[in-house]
Design a protein around this motif. Structure first.
Motif, PDB file in Angstrom:
ATOM      1  N   VAL A   1       0.834  -1.203   0.000  1.00 32.53           N
ATOM      2  CA  VAL A   1       0.000   0.000   0.000  1.00 32.53           C
ATOM      3  C   VAL A   1       0.870   1.255   0.000  1.00 32.53           C
ATOM      4  N   LYS A   2       1.956   1.213   0.742  1.00 36.10           N
ATOM      5  CA  LYS A   2       2.803   2.397   0.872  1.00 36.10           C
ATOM      6  C   LYS A   2       3.637   2.663  -0.387  1.00 36.10           C
ATOM      7  N   ASN A   3       4.270   1.623  -0.926  1.00 36.34           N
ATOM      8  CA  ASN A   3       5.243   1.849  -2.004  1.00 36.34           C
ATOM      9  C   ASN A   3       4.803   1.396  -3.387  1.00 36.34           C
ATOM     10  N   ARG A   4       4.221   0.236  -3.475  1.00 33.54           N
ATOM     11  CA  ARG A   4       3.991  -0.340  -4.802  1.00 33.54           C
ATOM     12  C   ARG A   4       2.715   0.194  -5.436  1.00 33.54           C
ATOM     13  N   GLN A   5       1.664   0.284  -4.641  1.00 31.84           N
ATOM     14  CA  GLN A   5       0.377   0.773  -5.156  1.00 31.84           C
ATOM     15  C   GLN A   5       0.520   2.136  -5.833  1.00 31.84           C
ATOM     16  N   PRO A   6       1.140   3.119  -5.172  1.00 29.98           N
ATOM     17  CA  PRO A   6       1.286   4.427  -5.844  1.00 29.98           C
ATOM     18  C   PRO A   6       2.146   4.332  -7.095  1.00 29.98           C
ATOM     19  N   LYS A   7       3.122   3.424  -7.097  1.00 26.77           N
ATOM     20  CA  LYS A   7       4.001   3.316  -8.265  1.00 26.77           C
ATOM     21  C   LYS A   7       3.208   2.819  -9.483  1.00 26.77           C
ATOM     22  N   TYR A   8       2.406   1.783  -9.291  1.00 29.20           N
ATOM     23  CA  TYR A   8       1.609   1.265 -10.416  1.00 29.20           C
ATOM     24  C   TYR A   8       0.527   2.249 -10.835  1.00 29.20           C
ATOM     25  N   LEU A   9      -0.224   2.770  -9.875  1.00 31.10           N
ATOM     26  CA  LEU A   9      -1.298   3.703 -10.241  1.00 31.10           C
ATOM     27  C   LEU A   9      -0.720   4.937 -10.921  1.00 31.10           C
ATOM     28  N   GLY A  10       0.390   5.436 -10.394  1.00 32.50           N
ATOM     29  CA  GLY A  10       1.028   6.618 -10.982  1.00 32.50           C
ATOM     30  C   GLY A  10       1.522   6.339 -12.393  1.00 32.50           C
ATOM     31  N   TYR A  11       2.003   5.127 -12.596  1.00 34.25           N
ATOM     32  CA  TYR A  11       2.476   4.759 -13.936  1.00 34.25           C
ATOM     33  C   TYR A  11       1.327   4.797 -14.947  1.00 34.25           C
ATOM     34  N   PHE A  12       0.211   4.169 -14.604  1.00 37.60           N
ATOM     35  CA  PHE A  12      -0.898   4.129 -15.572  1.00 37.60           C
ATOM     36  C   PHE A  12      -1.535   5.517 -15.751  1.00 37.60           C
ATOM     37  N   GLU A  13      -1.533   6.308 -14.688  1.00 39.69           N
ATOM     38  CA  GLU A  13      -2.005   7.694 -14.827  1.00 39.69           C
ATOM     39  C   GLU A  13      -1.136   8.447 -15.843  1.00 39.69           C
ATOM     40  N   GLN A  14       0.172   8.237 -15.733  1.00 36.07           N
ATOM     41  CA  GLN A  14       1.102   8.920 -16.633  1.00 36.07           C
ATOM     42  C   GLN A  14       0.954   8.411 -18.069  1.00 36.07           C
ATOM     43  N   VAL A  15       0.740   7.122 -18.230  1.00 28.68           N
ATOM     44  CA  VAL A  15       0.541   6.557 -19.577  1.00 28.68           C
ATOM     45  C   VAL A  15      -0.682   7.213 -20.226  1.00 28.68           C
ATOM     46  N   LEU A  16      -1.759   7.345 -19.463  1.00 29.40           N
ATOM     47  CA  LEU A  16      -2.954   8.004 -19.997  1.00 29.40           C
ATOM     48  C   LEU A  16      -2.656   9.459 -20.350  1.00 29.40           C
ATOM     49  N   LYS A  17      -1.945  10.113 -19.453  1.00 28.34           N
ATOM     50  CA  LYS A  17      -1.624  11.529 -19.659  1.00 28.34           C
ATOM     51  C   LYS A  17      -0.722  11.721 -20.879  1.00 28.34           C
ATOM     52  N   SER A  18       0.205  10.787 -21.104  1.00 29.97           N
ATOM     53  CA  SER A  18       1.164  10.923 -22.220  1.00 29.97           C
ATOM     54  C   SER A  18       0.604  10.458 -23.554  1.00 29.97           C
TER      55      SER A  18
END
Lengths: 240, 240
Positions: free
Chosen positions: A137-154
């Motif tokens: 919850v602390k480290n991996r979840q934000p990394k994956y969610l942030g990655y897919f958010e960025q993919v959508l944004k890019s």
């Protein structure tokens, strides 16, 4: 062609990623292991001695004479056939790459409740699960969610879909992960969802697609439960 | 075309599966992150903002204008180009399916020493690692080795290669897993190797291929060490 999907009948698991593609792609398919005597049929297919291309584990898909295993590989095969993948090689590789990243994420989600062994009960690894879930919850979840958010944004074609301007199987899979996380970790997700508006919108948009909405409301959709990848154990749903 | 491989320079890791294909396929390639200032170049590529198709993590491969991430996806792309995959779709899917099963196995091997979190040191999860390694050696290891033994045995073209009568990238990857297990779990593997004669022969046959033998003897091959997927911690190398 009528496809035959083989997957454990009691939980969504990895089979669900294939089901969502078959449903959205309006494919003619049987969910074999959920039919009468279906489990016996599945077990026969898993007997390596009878099959030149034995799957290691479900899900696998029978398409005419070929049998295809590994979730992402099944979607690689189905994508172009169901209109759920781009036409060119570069786009197909990119879609598949996203799917493989989702597959990695799924292993980490599963292992929050089974960090020691799938062959043991949750209760036998509860202590370790608490520790692993906290790190997830602390480290991996934000990394994956942030990655897919960025993919959508890019995405040069806009932020409605992961790949180009049209839905692919990777979008359906991302929908399923978000739905599963909402089920398993409602507190943890509730606190951070606002940081990933594009991912959340994609989830909502997929849920409203007519064929997906009809599927989700049908008996073909197995409810989330505590035998699958996404399990709701309140003690693992920690806020950061 | 000159390929550019990007992977962490201090251990074999997942990059090694790509290196073995590039080496056996006699490809022109650069191992960018091992060059001077190469790490900075890799980090720039990982910055999602600059790249419409950002990789989630190394390894990734630059091939002309496209950037491909996820080890199995890179091999899916390279296979036909390096003569390391069959010509037809069914054969390619089967090769990829085996590669994805190897990828699953690798996660389980890695997690024997990191069952709680990759972000923590081994010493911080030693107790859990012991428990996970015991389960792995007892239940999972025989399942994977037995599966690949059976795939070789069931191959209608003979038991020299996993797919048909010629070497594919999946054989190179299986070689690497066996080499890694011999390094990490010499006692555990020593006790059971005789049950998997085809897998062991395949490992030996790959090691003797002229280009692979030359590569393994070169400085391009990073030695196994305790920063990679395969780590030798004697306390985890339990006999069943």
């Amino acid at each position: 062609m009528q496809y035959e999907l083989y997957y454990w009948p009691a939980n969504q698991g990895r089979g669900e990623f294939v089901r969502l593609a078959l449903e959205d792609g309006h494919a003619d398919y049987r969910d074999v292991a959920r039919e009468r005597n279906g489990m016996a049929a599945m077990e026969r297919m898993l007997e390596a001695r009878r099959n030149a291309h034995p799957p290691f584990a479900p899900p696998f898909l029978k398409a005419g004479r070929i049998v295809i295993g590994q979730t992402a590989n099944i979607l690689l095969f189905l994508g172009p056939r169901l209109g759920l993948a781009p036409a060119g090689e570069a786009g197909r590789l990119w879609t598949h790459q996203l799917q493989l990243t989702i597959a990695d994420w799924l292993v980490e989600i599963h292992d929050t409740h089974h960090p020691i062994a799938s062959s043991l009960y949750y209760e036998q690894q509860k202590h370790e699960a608490r520790r692993r879930a906290r790190e997830f919850v602390k480290n991996r979840q934000p990394k994956y969610l942030g990655y897919f958010e960025q993919v959508l944004k890019s995405n040069p074609k806009g932020d409605r879909y992961l790949v180009g301007g049209r839905l692919t199987y990777a979008d359906l899979s991302l929908f399923q992960v978000v739905a599963g996380l909402n089920y398993a970790f409602p507190r943890a997700i509730g606190r951070i969802a606002r940081h990933y508006p594009r991912v959340i919108s994609l989830h909502d948009r997929v849920a409203e697609r007519p064929r997906i909405a009809a599927y989700l409301a049908s008996k073909r959709r197995i409810p989330f439960n505590e035998q699958g990848i996404f399990r709701h154990y309140p003690e693992l749903d920690v806020a950061r």
